[in-house]
Structure formats: structure tokens, C-alpha cells
Design a protein around this motif. Structure first.
Motif, PDB file in Angstrom:
ATOM      1  N   VAL A  49       0.956  -1.369   0.016  1.00  0.00           N
ATOM      2  CA  VAL A  49      -0.018  -0.083  -0.131  1.00  0.00           C
ATOM      3  C   VAL A  49       0.988   1.215  -0.072  1.00  0.00           C
ATOM      4  CG1 VAL A  49      -1.639   1.253   1.244  1.00  0.00           C
ATOM      5  CG2 VAL A  49      -1.880  -1.236   1.096  1.00  0.00           C
ATOM      6  N   PRO A  50       0.882   2.282  -0.682  1.00  0.00           N
ATOM      7  CA  PRO A  50       1.651   3.245  -1.101  1.00  0.00           C
ATOM      8  C   PRO A  50       1.220   4.291  -0.145  1.00  0.00           C
ATOM      9  CG  PRO A  50       0.437   3.158  -3.104  1.00  0.00           C
ATOM     10  CD  PRO A  50       0.047   2.049  -2.210  1.00  0.00           C
ATOM     11  N   GLY A  51       1.214   4.264   0.891  1.00  0.00           N
ATOM     12  CA  GLY A  51       0.695   5.449   2.083  1.00  0.00           C
ATOM     13  C   GLY A  51       1.948   5.808   3.055  1.00  0.00           C
ATOM     14  N   HIS A  52       1.728   7.050   3.592  1.00  0.00           N
ATOM     15  CA  HIS A  52       2.816   7.484   4.580  1.00  0.00           C
ATOM     16  C   HIS A  52       2.636   6.611   5.880  1.00  0.00           C
ATOM     17  CE1 HIS A  52       4.713   9.638   7.722  1.00  0.00           C
ATOM     18  NE2 HIS A  52       4.884  10.756   6.618  1.00  0.00           N
ATOM     19  N   PRO A  53       3.696   5.842   6.270  1.00  0.00           N
ATOM     20  CA  PRO A  53       3.632   5.116   7.336  1.00  0.00           C
ATOM     21  C   PRO A  53       3.281   5.412   8.716  1.00  0.00           C
ATOM     22  CG  PRO A  53       5.975   5.786   6.998  1.00  0.00           C
ATOM     23  CD  PRO A  53       5.046   6.023   5.873  1.00  0.00           C
ATOM     24  N   SER A  54       3.008   6.518   8.825  1.00  0.00           N
ATOM     25  CA  SER A  54       2.381   7.137  10.331  1.00  0.00           C
ATOM     26  C   SER A  54       0.828   7.306  10.031  1.00  0.00           C
ATOM     27  CB  SER A  54       3.154   8.166  10.787  1.00  0.00           C
ATOM     28  OG  SER A  54       2.976   9.342   9.722  1.00  0.00           O
ATOM     29  N   ARG A  55       0.367   7.224   8.626  1.00  0.00           N
ATOM     30  CA  ARG A  55      -1.076   7.549   8.477  1.00  0.00           C
ATOM     31  C   ARG A  55      -1.717   6.208   8.906  1.00  0.00           C
ATOM     32  NH1 ARG A  55      -2.920  11.323   5.119  1.00  0.00           N
ATOM     33  NH2 ARG A  55      -0.751  11.592   4.277  1.00  0.00           N
ATOM     34  N   THR A  56      -3.118   6.318   9.417  1.00  0.00           N
ATOM     35  CA  THR A  56      -3.789   5.319   9.878  1.00  0.00           C
ATOM     36  C   THR A  56      -4.536   4.938   8.795  1.00  0.00           C
ATOM     37  OG1 THR A  56      -5.931   6.880  10.402  1.00  0.00           O
ATOM     38  CG2 THR A  56      -4.375   6.199  12.190  1.00  0.00           C
ATOM     39  N   MET A  57      -4.941   3.646   8.702  1.00  0.00           N
ATOM     40  CA  MET A  57      -5.730   2.954   7.505  1.00  0.00           C
ATOM     41  C   MET A  57      -6.940   3.757   7.314  1.00  0.00           C
ATOM     42  SD  MET A  57      -5.695  -1.119   8.181  1.00  0.00           S
ATOM     43  CE  MET A  57      -6.134  -1.427   9.794  1.00  0.00           C
ATOM     44  N   ARG A  58      -7.709   4.227   8.470  1.00  0.00           N
ATOM     45  CA  ARG A  58      -8.814   5.205   8.009  1.00  0.00           C
ATOM     46  C   ARG A  58      -8.611   6.509   7.358  1.00  0.00           C
ATOM     47  NH1 ARG A  58     -13.116   6.432  12.775  1.00  0.00           N
ATOM     48  NH2 ARG A  58     -13.840   4.510  12.107  1.00  0.00           N
ATOM     49  N   SER A  59      -7.510   7.001   7.872  1.00  0.00           N
ATOM     50  CA  SER A  59      -7.076   8.250   7.150  1.00  0.00           C
ATOM     51  C   SER A  59      -6.607   8.069   5.736  1.00  0.00           C
ATOM     52  CB  SER A  59      -5.965   8.832   7.923  1.00  0.00           C
ATOM     53  OG  SER A  59      -5.298   9.985   7.264  1.00  0.00           O
ATOM     54  N   GLN A  60      -5.890   6.841   5.342  1.00  0.00           N
ATOM     55  CA  GLN A  60      -5.569   6.587   4.011  1.00  0.00           C
ATOM     56  C   GLN A  60      -6.689   6.595   3.136  1.00  0.00           C
ATOM     57  OE1 GLN A  60      -2.560   6.481   2.629  1.00  0.00           O
ATOM     58  NE2 GLN A  60      -2.790   5.093   0.847  1.00  0.00           N
ATOM     59  N   LEU A  61      -7.714   5.827   3.641  1.00  0.00           N
ATOM     60  CA  LEU A  61      -8.812   5.637   2.698  1.00  0.00           C
ATOM     61  C   LEU A  61      -9.635   6.665   2.656  1.00  0.00           C
ATOM     62  CD1 LEU A  61     -10.280   1.623   3.796  1.00  0.00           C
ATOM     63  CD2 LEU A  61      -8.692   2.777   1.949  1.00  0.00           C
ATOM     64  N   ARG A  62      -9.667   7.401   3.730  1.00  0.00           N
ATOM     65  CA  ARG A  62     -10.459   8.782   3.416  1.00  0.00           C
ATOM     66  C   ARG A  62      -9.780   9.721   2.724  1.00  0.00           C
ATOM     67  NH1 ARG A  62     -14.367  10.183   7.302  1.00  0.00           N
ATOM     68  NH2 ARG A  62     -13.762  12.157   7.300  1.00  0.00           N
ATOM     69  N   MET A  63      -8.589  10.081   2.459  1.00  0.00           N
ATOM     70  CA  MET A  63      -7.850  10.526   1.666  1.00  0.00           C
ATOM     71  C   MET A  63      -8.059  10.069   0.150  1.00  0.00           C
ATOM     72  SD  MET A  63      -3.827  11.528   1.426  1.00  0.00           S
ATOM     73  CE  MET A  63      -3.293   9.572   0.793  1.00  0.00           C
ATOM     74  N   LEU A  64      -8.004   8.781  -0.008  1.00  0.00           N
ATOM     75  CA  LEU A  64      -8.212   8.235  -1.511  1.00  0.00           C
ATOM     76  C   LEU A  64      -9.735   8.556  -1.778  1.00  0.00           C
ATOM     77  CD1 LEU A  64      -6.121   5.077  -1.345  1.00  0.00           C
ATOM     78  CD2 LEU A  64      -5.470   7.120  -2.386  1.00  0.00           C
ATOM     79  N   CYS A  65     -10.739   8.510  -0.927  1.00  0.00           N
ATOM     80  CA  CYS A  65     -12.016   9.081  -1.356  1.00  0.00           C
ATOM     81  C   CYS A  65     -12.157   9.987  -1.778  1.00  0.00           C
ATOM     82  CB  CYS A  65     -12.942   8.828   0.105  1.00  0.00           C
ATOM     83  SG  CYS A  65     -13.186   7.194   0.867  1.00  0.00           S
ATOM     84  N   ALA A  66     -11.181  11.137  -1.485  1.00  0.00           N
ATOM     85  CA  ALA A  66     -11.314  12.332  -1.989  1.00  0.00           C
ATOM     86  C   ALA A  66     -10.681  12.735  -3.204  1.00  0.00           C
ATOM     87  CB  ALA A  66     -10.680  13.832  -1.027  1.00  0.00           C
TER      88      ALA A  66
END
Length: 585
Positions: free
Chosen positions: A83-100
């Protein structure tokens, strides 16, 4: 229907292309496996299909290439690697960012976490995820916009048998609902067990495209796996007895003390070993792989372009028919919302803001102790030894993070195909960076003022008469540094370059421009606000004149001119590199 036609990667130096004239199709309602050993070009083929890598050929998603689809995320879901995301980001925060980014409601993030079985783990950091949970989060990201097609690169690699079974159940459910599933694998048994159709590639070329039943019949056959310290002796006696009995038995010596025996069973091998006194450590029946290469295509003529005769009839285009130009796909559908969630989803933002406030308060108290430092310098927390105050450095650092994270943790590039250099995303980053810088500038001055009044008394901290000019200078400096950080990181793709672009203004440009402008002064600009009011024939309050005059004085100063020159140069460099990248593709 997903059709890949004539995919050919751009060769590097004198090496052959990793993918050479590859054509195949994946049908809706079916799971298609792209099978091949490591280095066979499977991942490159997926990247060519997604227009993430330069090359030739075209891929049609239900009749349209990806760059002609208005909302690519609703057509194809992608999982390439982790998953290409910032390692300190939570799973919900990652998905909400991708929702936008994909234009779906934020509530979809919780729905997908429940769908992949991660309901109670939504607050876990991406950097601490084990392999199985990372795969689940990757599938949630791919399914976020409810796409028709799924493209997954080695989704079951490193998973346990239980997690692998769950994964393929989810893929099967997506296919049953009418979706198209294409995944890569290097295990023929995995393809035979979980796919409806198998596309076999080797050395970047198509070997065969078959239904799973035909694939299992022509590619797989039963064998007996034997492990013994006397492998050579057992192979000799098994071959000798098979010849004496006129049976077709093939014995292949594997690595170590292992044998693969085709055309026999465990009982016969065990009895032969017992008769000849050969010690056996392992004896089991399994399905073996015949490991074909491009030269071992099933009998029958192969049409030009490399397609097997049972390919299903997808057309092959000639060299001249392949589009030579790649168009970059779109940026986030809601870039402003995406940027806000990207900024607030990592702990670096509050940590930098807290560090700026603490440093500014401490420096302002120390500077005010002597009583000789001017009040604006004290409120800004700007010591003479520092090129910039902590607020400007913090705003520049947060601005540099905004683009550096896009390239270091490319959630947009690999996850959705969006290019971080799109102007819509740049405007969103500049807007958010300006808002953060404005809030940071106000908080620093307010905190410093309150602490100074608390320590030294309110009567000793008067409000200066030229406060509009000072406010304009302060806000212009902080916002300009934030924009310099954004553009510097956008041009050079690292946060350190963004910080360097901030520091070059007071260290290099401002002294240089100060020397250039040290000659006789030009015409005064004090009356420019009044002349501007007369020119536009609009009456505005006198306070507006004061703010305009303050802003003009800021721009006329060497630091203001240096900041304007730096921002202009960075913006031109950003646009130039963006257009140059498009031209290469």
C-alpha cells in the motif's frame, strides 16, 4: 471486457524490451491469471496497461483506453506492491484521503474496512501492518470506487493459506457480480486452482492463453516428490525398473536431495526404494509444472503478433496503429479536500506547528529581556543569527512535505494513476499551504504577545502605530515561504529541496538584490493606492489604502523582491518540468 493489444515496453540501453508485442484479454465475470516466472514482464505489462510506463500498445477497458475514461478509479482498481501510503498514517485516514481523490463519500472508507475484515483495526498505522493486513488494505483501496476491473500484481505473495483463500474468495465474488479480475502469479498451481482463464507469458512474450481446464491438461501433470540422501541411486533404480517393465517414467533431479518422478505413484516408488534399501525422508504426490517457454507453444500456427490460437479472438494492431503518445491521467477529483486530509492525516503537521510555537515563544522572551530589540522582531521570534524566524521555516517545511510525500509515498501515482504535477493539485496545495501559513503566523504572534505580557507586563508591550504594514510584511513572508517550500519540493521531488528553496531567499537572493538596488531610489510609490482607486473608479475605506501601502512596501523591500523572484522562478521550473515529462511520454 479488458483487451491488451500490442503492449511493448521501451527498451533500456541495449537490452531487449521487458514486454514485447503482448496481446491478451480478460473477460467480465471471470478471474484471469497472468502467469509467468520472475522477470517475465508481468508487472511491466500491468504498468503499460495502466499507462504508468512509457511504451507502445493500447489497453481497452470496456472499449475505451484509460486516458479517455473520465473517472479511471470507477473503471479499474489497482494493487501494485505494498500500500503506497505514509507509514504514520492510519488505515482510515489513508482510505478517507483516497475517497477525496476518487470522488466518493468519506463513509465509503468505513464500508470497505468492514468489507475486508478490518473493522477494529482502522486506527492502526500503515507502517506497522503485517503482510496479510496490508493486502486487505490494498484491496480496500482498489475497491473504494466500486470499479469494474481489478488489476492486482502478485496479491497472494507472502500470505498464509488461510489469507490466500480469503483473498481469492473476494476476487471470485467480484467476478461473479460481473466484474473483470486480472492478477499476476508465478505459481501454476495457484492459477489452475483460482483462475478461470490463464495467460502464460515468458521473456515478455505470450506463450498461451487458455481456459483453466486446457491449461491444467497441457501444463500440469501429477508427479511424486521424493527427498532422499541417495537421490542418484534411487533415480537409477527407478529408471531401470521402468524400462524393464516397459513403462514411461521420467525422473528429474531437483536441487538438493530431491527427485520429481512423473508417470508413477507413491506406492511404486516406495516399494522400489524398499527393495533396494534406499532411505527415504519424504514421499508425496503433487501436481508438477511443465515450465513451458515461448518455443513450447501448443501445436498449431500462431498468428502474427504472438497470440496463441485459442486467444479468444482479440484483434492485434500493427506498429503504425499503436498510439505513440501517453496522456497523463487526471488528478484527484476533489483536490482541495484531498490535500486537507493528506495534511491532517500525518502527525508531522501538529508536531511542526507545536515546535514552531515553542521555539517562537522561547526566542521572543529571550529577545525582549534586553529591552533593545524592536517589538516586531520580538513578536516574530526572529533572532539576528537566524536567516528566517521559526514560523517561516515551519511553514516552508510543511509546504515541502506536501509534494515530497507524493513522490516518496506515491499514493496517487501507483494507486490511481493520477500525476502529482497536475495544475489542479498544485493550486490545492498552494491554497492549503497559504491557509496553514496564515494560521501559523497568527498563532505565533498571538502566543508571543500573550507570553510577553504575562512575563514583562502588558504596559511594556504597546501596539505599534504601523501595525498594518507590519502585519502585511509578516503574512507575506510566511505565506511566501510556504509557497517556496511547495514549489521547491514539486520541482525536485524531495522535501530537502523545498527547505533549500526557502532558505535561499534570505541567504542568497535578498543580499544580492540589496546590493543591486543600493543605487539612487526611483519614483515613490506612496501615492499608488490613491492613484489605483482613481483608475478603477471604486471607492474603498481608508483602511484599504493602508493595507495596500503596507503590501507595496513589503514588495519593495529586498526580501519581498527576492521572494517574488524565487516564487516566479520555481513556478516556471515546475511548469517546464511538467510539460517536459508529458512530452517524454
Amino acid at each position: 471486457m479488458l483487451q491488451a493489444i500490442g503492449l511493448t515496453s521501451s527498451p533500456r540501453r541495449d537490452l531487449p524490451p521487458a514486454v514485447d508485442d503482448l496481446s491478451f484479454e480478460a473477460r467480465p465475470g471471470q478471474v484471469t491469471a497472468l502467469l509467468g516466472p520472475a522477470g517475465s514482464g508481468k508487472t511491466t505489462a500491468l504498468r503499460l496497461m495502466l499507462e504508468l510506463e512509457p511504451g507502445r500498445g493500447v489497453t481497452y477497458f470496456r472499449g475505451r483506453p484509460l486516458h479517455r475514461i473520465a473517472q479511471p478509479a470507477s473503471e479499474v482498481g489497482v494493487l501494485l506492491g505494498d500500500v503506497p501510503g505514509h507509514p504514520s498514517r492510519t488505515m482510515r485516514s489513508q482510505l478517507r484521503m483516497l475517497c477525496a481523490a476518487t470522488g466518493v463519500p468519506a463513509a465509503r472508507a468505513d464500508e470497505m474496512l468492514r468489507a475486508v475484515g478490518l473493522t477494529g483495526l482502522h486506527g492502526q498505522r500503515i507502517g506497522s501492518l503485517p503482510r496479510a493486513i496490508d493486502r486487505r488494505l490494498g484491496l480496500a483501496s482498489a475497491l473504494l470506487a466500486d470499479p469494474h476491473a481489478l488489476l492486482l500484481d502478485e496479491p497472494g505473495a507472502g500470505l498464509s493459506a488461510r489469507d490466500n483463500a480469503w483473498l481469492h474468495e473476494l476476487l471470485r465474488a467480484h467476478a461473479v457480480e460481473g466484474g473483470t479480475v486480472l492478477y499476476t502469479t508465478d505459481d501454476p498451481k495457484d492459477a489452475a486452482r483460482n483462475a478461470d482463464r490463464v495467460v502464460t507469458v515468458a521473456d515478455g512474450r505470450l506463450v498461451a492463453e487458455q481456459d483453466v481446464a486446457d491449461f491444467a491438461r497441457t501444463r500440469l501433470r501429477p508427479r511424486v516428490a521424493v527427498r532422499t540422501p541417495h537421490a542418484a541411486r534411487l533415480a537409477a533404480v527407478v529408471t531401470q525398473e521402468a524400462r524393464a517393465a516397459r513403462r514411461t517414467v521420467e525422473v528429474i533431479t531437483e536441487q538438493g536431495n530431491r527427485l520429481s518422478v512423473y508417470g508413477s505413484d507413491c506406492a511404486e516408488i516406495g516399494e522400489t526404494a524398499f527393495r533396494h534399501g534406499v532411505l527415504i525422508h519424504r514421499l508425496s504426490e503433487e501436481v508438477g509444472d511443465t515450465d513451458p517457454r515461448p518455443s513450447s507453444v501448443p501445436p498449431g500456427p500462431t498468428p502474427a503478433g504472438g497470440r496463441a490460437p485459442d486467444s479468444g479472438g482479440a484483434a492485434v494492431v500493427h506498429e503504425a496503429e499503436r498510439p505513440a503518445e501517453r496522456r497523463p491521467t487526471r488528478s484527484p477529483l476533489r483536490p482541495l479536500r484531498y490535500e486537507v486530509r493528506r495534511l491532517l492525516g500525518v502527525p508531522a503537521t501538529p508536531l511542526v506547528a507545536a515546535a514552531v510555537l515553542i521555539a517562537s515563544v522561547v526566542i521572543s522572551v529571550v529577545l525582549a529581556r534586553s529591552g533593545r530589540t524592536p517589538l516586531p522582531t520580538v513578536l516574530a521570534g526572529w533572532p539576528a543569527l537566524s536567516p528566517l524566524p521559526p514560523a517561516a521555516l515551519g511553514a516552508g517545511l510543511l509546504g515541502a512535505f506536501s509534494f515530497a510525500d507524493e513522490y516518496r509515498y506515491p499514493a496517487l501515482t501507483t494507486g490511481r494513476g493520477a500525476v502529482p504535477r497536475r495544475l489542479g493539485l498544485l493550486l490545492a496545495k498552494l491554497t492549503v499551504a497559504a491557509a496553514v501559513a496564515l494560521v501559523l503566523a497568527v498563532l505565533v504572534v498571538a502566543a508571543d504577545l500573550q507570553v510577553l505580557r504575562l512575563v514583562y507586563g502588558g504596559e511594556l508591550i504597546p501596539v505599534p502605530e504601523n501595525w498594518p504594514t507590519l502585519c502585511a510584511s509578516w503574512l507575506g513572508l510566511i505565506i511566501g515561504c510556504a509557497w517556496a517550500g511547495v514549489l521547491g519540493a514539486g520541482v525536485f521531488r524531495v522535501a530537502a529541496a523545498g527547505v533549500a528553496a526557502v532558505l535561499v531567499v534570505p541567504v542568497v537572493l535578498a543580499p544580492l538584490l540589496g546590493k543591486v538596488g543600493s543605487g539612487p531610489s526611483g519614483r515613490p510609490i506612496a501615492g499608488l493606492p490613491a492613484r489605483l482607486r482613481e483608475f478603477v473608479s471604486v471607492e474603498w475605506p481608508a483602511a484599504v489604502d493602508r493595507w495596500l501601502a503596507g503590501a507595496l512596501r513589503v514588495v519593495a523591500q529586498p526580501v519581498g523582491v527576492a521572494l517574488a523572484v524565487s516564487l516566479t522562478a520555481l513556478l516556471c521550473a515546475y511548469l517546464f518540468t511538467g510539460f517536459r515529462r508529458k512530452a517524454r511520454w
